[in-house]
Design a protein around this motif. Structure first.
Motif, PDB file in Angstrom:
ATOM      1  N   TYR A 237      27.317   3.411 112.103  1.00 46.03           N
ATOM      2  CA  TYR A 237      27.667   3.876 110.757  1.00 46.03           C
ATOM      3  C   TYR A 237      28.379   2.791 109.962  1.00 46.03           C
ATOM      4  CZ  TYR A 237      29.935   6.599 107.070  1.00 46.03           C
ATOM      5  OH  TYR A 237      30.375   7.060 105.848  1.00 46.03           O
ATOM      6  N   SER A 238      29.261   2.038 110.632  1.00 46.32           N
ATOM      7  CA  SER A 238      30.088   1.061 109.914  1.00 46.32           C
ATOM      8  C   SER A 238      30.524  -0.054 110.851  1.00 46.32           C
ATOM      9  CB  SER A 238      31.326   1.746 109.342  1.00 46.32           C
ATOM     10  OG  SER A 238      32.153   2.206 110.396  1.00 46.32           O
ATOM     11  N   THR A 239      31.165  -1.081 110.279  1.00 46.52           N
ATOM     12  CA  THR A 239      31.714  -2.179 111.083  1.00 46.52           C
ATOM     13  C   THR A 239      32.796  -1.666 112.025  1.00 46.52           C
ATOM     14  OG1 THR A 239      31.174  -3.890 109.466  1.00 46.52           O
ATOM     15  CG2 THR A 239      33.017  -4.337 110.946  1.00 46.52           C
ATOM     16  N   THR A 240      33.616  -0.742 111.568  1.00 50.52           N
ATOM     17  CA  THR A 240      34.659  -0.161 112.425  1.00 50.52           C
ATOM     18  C   THR A 240      34.040   0.480 113.652  1.00 50.52           C
ATOM     19  OG1 THR A 240      36.062   0.256 110.499  1.00 50.52           O
ATOM     20  CG2 THR A 240      36.564   1.495 112.505  1.00 50.52           C
ATOM     21  N   ASP A 241      32.944   1.207 113.459  1.00 57.00           N
ATOM     22  CA  ASP A 241      32.218   1.846 114.568  1.00 57.00           C
ATOM     23  C   ASP A 241      31.653   0.783 115.506  1.00 57.00           C
ATOM     24  OD1 ASP A 241      30.995   3.799 116.105  1.00 57.00           O
ATOM     25  OD2 ASP A 241      29.237   3.965 114.809  1.00 57.00           O
ATOM     26  N   ALA A 242      31.095  -0.297 114.940  1.00 55.30           N
ATOM     27  CA  ALA A 242      30.496  -1.356 115.762  1.00 55.30           C
ATOM     28  C   ALA A 242      31.549  -2.062 116.612  1.00 55.30           C
ATOM     29  CB  ALA A 242      29.795  -2.368 114.858  1.00 55.30           C
ATOM     30  N   SER A 257      30.379  -9.144 107.712  1.00 55.78           N
ATOM     31  CA  SER A 257      31.250  -9.988 106.887  1.00 55.78           C
ATOM     32  C   SER A 257      32.293 -10.648 107.778  1.00 55.78           C
ATOM     33  CB  SER A 257      31.944  -9.122 105.833  1.00 55.78           C
ATOM     34  OG  SER A 257      33.160  -9.705 105.414  1.00 55.78           O
ATOM     35  N   ALA A 258      32.396 -11.975 107.672  1.00 61.10           N
ATOM     36  CA  ALA A 258      33.385 -12.701 108.486  1.00 61.10           C
ATOM     37  C   ALA A 258      34.790 -12.200 108.199  1.00 61.10           C
ATOM     38  CB  ALA A 258      33.275 -14.199 108.215  1.00 61.10           C
ATOM     39  N   ARG A 259      35.077 -11.918 106.940  1.00 63.76           N
ATOM     40  CA  ARG A 259      36.401 -11.420 106.560  1.00 63.76           C
ATOM     41  C   ARG A 259      36.726 -10.106 107.264  1.00 63.76           C
ATOM     42  NH1 ARG A 259      40.134  -8.980 106.177  1.00 63.76           N
ATOM     43  NH2 ARG A 259      41.746  -8.799 104.581  1.00 63.76           N
ATOM     44  N   SER A 260      35.687  -9.326 107.613  1.00 63.96           N
ATOM     45  CA  SER A 260      35.899  -8.014 108.222  1.00 63.96           C
ATOM     46  C   SER A 260      36.139  -8.081 109.729  1.00 63.96           C
ATOM     47  CB  SER A 260      34.689  -7.104 107.955  1.00 63.96           C
ATOM     48  OG  SER A 260      34.493  -6.924 106.576  1.00 63.96           O
ATOM     49  N   VAL A 261      35.639  -9.145 110.389  1.00 65.60           N
ATOM     50  CA  VAL A 261      35.654  -9.116 111.852  1.00 65.60           C
ATOM     51  C   VAL A 261      36.397 -10.261 112.539  1.00 65.60           C
ATOM     52  CG1 VAL A 261      33.553  -7.727 112.084  1.00 65.60           C
ATOM     53  CG2 VAL A 261      33.372 -10.223 111.939  1.00 65.60           C
ATOM     54  N   VAL A 262      36.617 -11.396 111.865  1.00 65.54           N
ATOM     55  CA  VAL A 262      37.209 -12.527 112.595  1.00 65.54           C
ATOM     56  C   VAL A 262      38.647 -12.262 113.029  1.00 65.54           C
ATOM     57  CG1 VAL A 262      35.735 -14.296 111.546  1.00 65.54           C
ATOM     58  CG2 VAL A 262      37.920 -13.731 110.480  1.00 65.54           C
ATOM     59  N   PHE A 263      39.352 -11.383 112.346  1.00 66.08           N
ATOM     60  CA  PHE A 263      40.752 -11.132 112.695  1.00 66.08           C
ATOM     61  C   PHE A 263      40.915  -9.989 113.691  1.00 66.08           C
ATOM     62  CE2 PHE A 263      39.846  -8.209 109.292  1.00 66.08           C
ATOM     63  CZ  PHE A 263      40.560  -7.068 109.620  1.00 66.08           C
ATOM     64  N   GLN A 264      39.795  -9.359 114.075  1.00 68.72           N
ATOM     65  CA  GLN A 264      39.873  -8.230 114.997  1.00 68.72           C
ATOM     66  C   GLN A 264      40.283  -8.698 116.401  1.00 68.72           C
ATOM     67  OE1 GLN A 264      39.457  -5.060 114.250  1.00 68.72           O
ATOM     68  NE2 GLN A 264      38.301  -5.024 112.333  1.00 68.72           N
ATOM     69  N   CYS A 265      41.110  -7.903 117.070  1.00 72.55           N
ATOM     70  CA  CYS A 265      41.618  -8.272 118.398  1.00 72.55           C
ATOM     71  C   CYS A 265      40.648  -7.936 119.529  1.00 72.55           C
ATOM     72  CB  CYS A 265      42.945  -7.550 118.662  1.00 72.55           C
ATOM     73  SG  CYS A 265      44.288  -8.030 117.561  1.00 72.55           S
ATOM     74  N   SER A 266      39.795  -6.941 119.326  1.00 74.60           N
ATOM     75  CA  SER A 266      38.989  -6.423 120.436  1.00 74.60           C
ATOM     76  C   SER A 266      37.604  -7.039 120.545  1.00 74.60           C
ATOM     77  CB  SER A 266      38.861  -4.894 120.307  1.00 74.60           C
ATOM     78  OG  SER A 266      38.260  -4.561 119.066  1.00 74.60           O
TER      79      SER A 266
END
Length: 356
Positions: A237-242, A257-266
């Motif tokens: 459904y979304s990047t959060t779901d992915a 989007s790099a801005r959406s995922v590069v800072f994610q810890c998991s």
């Protein structure tokens, strides 16, 4: 015998004293007149000095455009929507706009059917459900054709830049991919990580559905435009779901989007390159490991995005309906607000790269 005449000496003395007094009087008169003139002219002199100082300061600093300097901003409530990659812009930049221009009210709308994204936002704009849209990709020929059939055109106005990052489970022993390898994964031509130097592990590609997607890996100007994904692609459904699914899927992969995922810890962002010998990180090196997160987080590699060395870019567009109506007026005004000096600075603060 002394020939000095006392009377004559006295007269000479009086004449000397008179002349001396006359000279002193003239000097004092000049001083008084000069002081009076200075006092009268003082305001004009100070005013001129202030003007010159202001002019010099203005010429040194230049003129800065702000949200307040944009003319013809309509007064009303407007609906907009589109790319989820723009979330930080909506939170930071749009809130500043509405604070500085309270006459303008913006309301973000999610699609009734499907997931939010660039594609669904443009579709809603075409259907008359939005006044303008935010997109992380270029308009397609099909979208332009639909607009023409409905009696208007669509304009895309670039206001920022982002990258497209590829993320995997942190445990996956793969450091990077080429753009071609990534495309082959989503076409179903590469199905195991051992085909590209990784472990013997099936690949689980995750993606938003193409009709709702935020970003694309088969751009309009490529031979792969319009190619269907492989049957092994799982839709989210979304990047959060992915991101949530990737943390539980050792062989999973996702692009966004790099801005959406590069800072994610998991998740772990992979290096990406046009060739295997030219891999570029979407984050600023050195990479922050999952163990260091969230005390530290990876930041966007803005330099590589700005200079074009990063191989997959996502331009940020305001999509404007050219119909000579209220939609065109608000879309044009919103783009102008984002392109001010204040808007560009705020876009950078939101984690993207400006275009000015």
């Amino acid at each position: 015998m002394d020939n000095t005449n006392p009377k004559k000496a006295l007269v000479n003395t009086e004449i000397g004293l008179f002349l001396r007094g006359l000279i002193i009087g003239k000097v004092l008169t000049l001083i008084v007149i000069g002081g009076l003139l200075w006092w009268l002219l003082k305001p004009n002199l100070l005013s001129r000095s202030s003007v010159n100082s202001s002019a010099n300061q203005s010429s040194n600093t230049g003129t800065t455009s702000t949200f307040q300097t944009v003319a013809d901003v309509p007064t009303n409530s407007f609906n907009y929507g589109g790319s989820t990659a723009w979330a930080s812009i909506r939170q930071l930049v749009d809130s500043q706009i509405q604070s500085d221009r309270p006459e303008l009210q913006l309301r973000y709308l999610d699609p009734v059917n499907g997931s939010p994204g660039s594609s669904s936002g443009i579709r809603m704009l075409l259907d008359g459900k939005l006044d303008f849209a935010q997109s992380s990709r270029s308009l397609t020929d099909q979208e332009q054709a639909i607009a023409k059939e409905r009696g208007f055109t669509l304009e895309q106005r670039q206001v920022g830049m982002d990258g497209i990052a590829v993320v995997v489970n942190p445990s996956l022993n793969v450091s990077g991919l080429t753009v071609e390898q990534l495309q082959q994964i989503y076409l179903g031509q590469i199905t195991n990580w051992n085909q590209i130097g990784g472990p013997n592990l099936p690949i689980t590609p995750l993606s938003q559905r193409p009709e709702d997607a935020d970003t694309v890996i088969f751009p309009n100007n490529s031979d792969l435009k319009g190619q269907a994904f492989g049957s092994n692609v799982q839709y989210v459904y979304s990047t959060t779901d992915a991101v949530r699914q990737l943390s539980k899927t050792p062989g999973g992969v996702y692009y966004a989007s790099a801005r959406s995922v590069v800072f994610q810890c998991s998740v772990k962002a992979l290096l990406l390159g046009r060739t295997s010998g030219q891999l570029i990180p979407p984050y600023r090196e050195p990479m922050v490991s999952p163990e260091q997160c969230p005390r530290q987080r990876n930041q966007l590699n803005t330099q590589a995005i700005k200079n074009g060395s990063y191989p997959m870019l996502a331009n940020l567009f305001v999509v404007i309906k050219q119909n000579k109506g209220r939609e065109q007026q608000i879309g044009d005004a919103y783009a102008k607000l984002l392109l001010t000096d204040q808007g560009q600075k705020a876009i950078q603060q939101a984690g993207f790269v400006g275009v000015r």
